[in-house]
Scaffold this motif. Structure first.
Motif, short mmCIF file in Angstrom:
data_model
loop_
_atom_site.label_atom_id
_atom_site.label_comp_id
_atom_site.label_asym_id
_atom_site.label_seq_id
_atom_site.Cartn_x
_atom_site.Cartn_y
_atom_site.Cartn_z
N SER A 93 0.86 -1.19 0.00
CA SER A 93 0.00 0.00 0.00
C SER A 93 0.89 1.23 0.00
N ILE A 94 0.28 2.37 -0.26
CA ILE A 94 1.07 3.61 -0.28
C ILE A 94 1.78 3.80 1.05
N ALA A 95 1.02 3.68 2.14
CA ALA A 95 1.58 3.96 3.46
C ALA A 95 2.75 3.04 3.78
N ALA A 96 2.61 1.76 3.44
CA ALA A 96 3.66 0.80 3.79
C ALA A 96 4.82 0.86 2.79
N GLY A 97 4.50 1.13 1.55
CA GLY A 97 5.51 1.00 0.51
C GLY A 97 6.37 2.22 0.29
N TRP A 98 5.80 3.40 0.58
CA TRP A 98 6.59 4.60 0.33
C TRP A 98 7.65 4.77 1.40
N PRO A 99 8.82 5.17 1.00
CA PRO A 99 9.86 5.46 2.00
C PRO A 99 9.37 6.54 2.96
N LYS A 100 10.00 6.58 4.12
CA LYS A 100 9.54 7.45 5.22
C LYS A 100 9.62 8.95 4.90
N PHE A 101 10.35 9.33 3.86
CA PHE A 101 10.50 10.77 3.59
C PHE A 101 9.36 11.33 2.73
N ILE A 102 8.50 10.44 2.20
CA ILE A 102 7.43 10.92 1.32
C ILE A 102 6.36 11.68 2.10
N GLU A 103 5.95 11.10 3.23
CA GLU A 103 4.86 11.74 3.99
C GLU A 103 5.23 13.14 4.48
N PRO A 104 6.43 13.32 5.08
CA PRO A 104 6.79 14.69 5.48
C PRO A 104 6.81 15.66 4.30
N TYR A 105 7.21 15.15 3.14
CA TYR A 105 7.24 16.04 1.96
C TYR A 105 5.82 16.49 1.61
N LEU A 106 4.89 15.54 1.56
CA LEU A 106 3.52 15.87 1.14
C LEU A 106 2.74 16.62 2.22
N THR A 107 3.05 16.37 3.49
CA THR A 107 2.25 17.00 4.55
C THR A 107 2.84 18.33 5.01
N ALA A 108 4.16 18.44 5.06
CA ALA A 108 4.76 19.60 5.74
C ALA A 108 5.57 20.53 4.83
N ARG A 109 5.74 20.18 3.59
CA ARG A 109 6.59 21.00 2.72
C ARG A 109 5.93 22.35 2.43
N PRO A 110 6.50 23.47 2.90
CA PRO A 110 5.82 24.76 2.73
C PRO A 110 5.75 25.24 1.28
N ALA A 111 6.71 24.83 0.46
CA ALA A 111 6.77 25.36 -0.92
C ALA A 111 5.93 24.55 -1.91
N LEU A 112 5.32 23.46 -1.46
CA LEU A 112 4.59 22.59 -2.38
C LEU A 112 3.29 23.27 -2.84
N ALA A 113 3.26 23.69 -4.11
CA ALA A 113 2.14 24.48 -4.63
C ALA A 113 1.06 23.60 -5.28
N LEU A 114 1.48 22.48 -5.87
CA LEU A 114 0.52 21.64 -6.61
C LEU A 114 1.04 20.21 -6.70
N CYS A 115 0.13 19.26 -6.46
CA CYS A 115 0.45 17.84 -6.65
C CYS A 115 -0.24 17.38 -7.93
#
Length: 198
Positions: A93-115
């Motif tokens: 699954s996404i949660a299990a399979g993605w490396p641990k750095f993906i979630e902080p990038y998607l949740t906390a990255r201030p500069a992320l304007a668009l996914c």
């Protein structure tokens, strides 16, 4: 459309390695082999992103700096290419399979304007894509679903694919693109610039 000057910046496998969040960032997300690298290359007009026939090749977040002039010292945008998900040999699954750095990038990255959530327009909606969209909604991220490989669809097929994906993923907005023919690339740039300017 203006000429784009892009260069590979770095590969990050932990939040400490992310570049300083100084310019708007556009994230590219999608299942393995959805055509992320091909679409990136079509947008940039160059073969910077490595296209592999083996799914699950990207294991880090690859950052690319984008400007509209070779003289410009500072980038105007970053593109971030995230590892593909849903490839059975890598993850359940996404949660299990993605490396641990993906979630902080998607949740906390201030500069992320668009996914940009890439889905194969020739394939019915997948659970993993719906999970990703639910996750982005949950964390309040702006996103756009992009249907790739649209050159494989006929005129009627395009309308049907749009309707099936919209309904299956419960979204209003969907952009069909083809890295091969360039269809939808101009519209995608418009969406990227609009998100970056807000």
């Amino acid at each position: 459309m203006k000429r784009i000057y892009a260069k590979f910046l770095l590969s990050a496998t932990s939040p400490e390695q992310f570049p300083a969040p100084t310019v708007p960032e556009i994230a590219f997300l999608g299942r393995s082999n959805v055509g992320k690298s091909s679409l990136l290359n079509a947008l940039l007009g160059t073969k910077l992103a490595h296209v592999s026939s083996t799914p699950g090749r990207t294991r880090a977040i690859n950052f690319f700096s984008i400007t509209d002039s070779p003289q410009r010292q500072q980038p105007q945008l970053y593109f971030s290419d995230l590892p593909g998900y849903g490839y059975a040999r890598i993850s359940k699954s996404i949660a299990a399979g993605w490396p641990k750095f993906i979630e902080p990038y998607l949740t906390a990255r201030p500069a992320l304007a668009l996914c940009l959530c890439l889905v194969d327009s020739n394939v019915p909606p997948q659970n993993s894509d719906a999970q990703l969209i639910a996750f982005l909604r949950n964390v309040g991220r702006r996103f756009l679903v992009v249907g790739t490989k649209a050159d494989r669809l006929s005129g009627n097929g395009r309308a049907k694919a749009k309707s099936v994906l919209r309904e299956g993923l419960q979204i209003d907005d969907l952009l069909l693109c083809s890295a091969k023919t360039g269809a939808g690339i101009k519209e995608l740039w418009t969406a990227i610039h609009s998100a970056a300017e807000e």
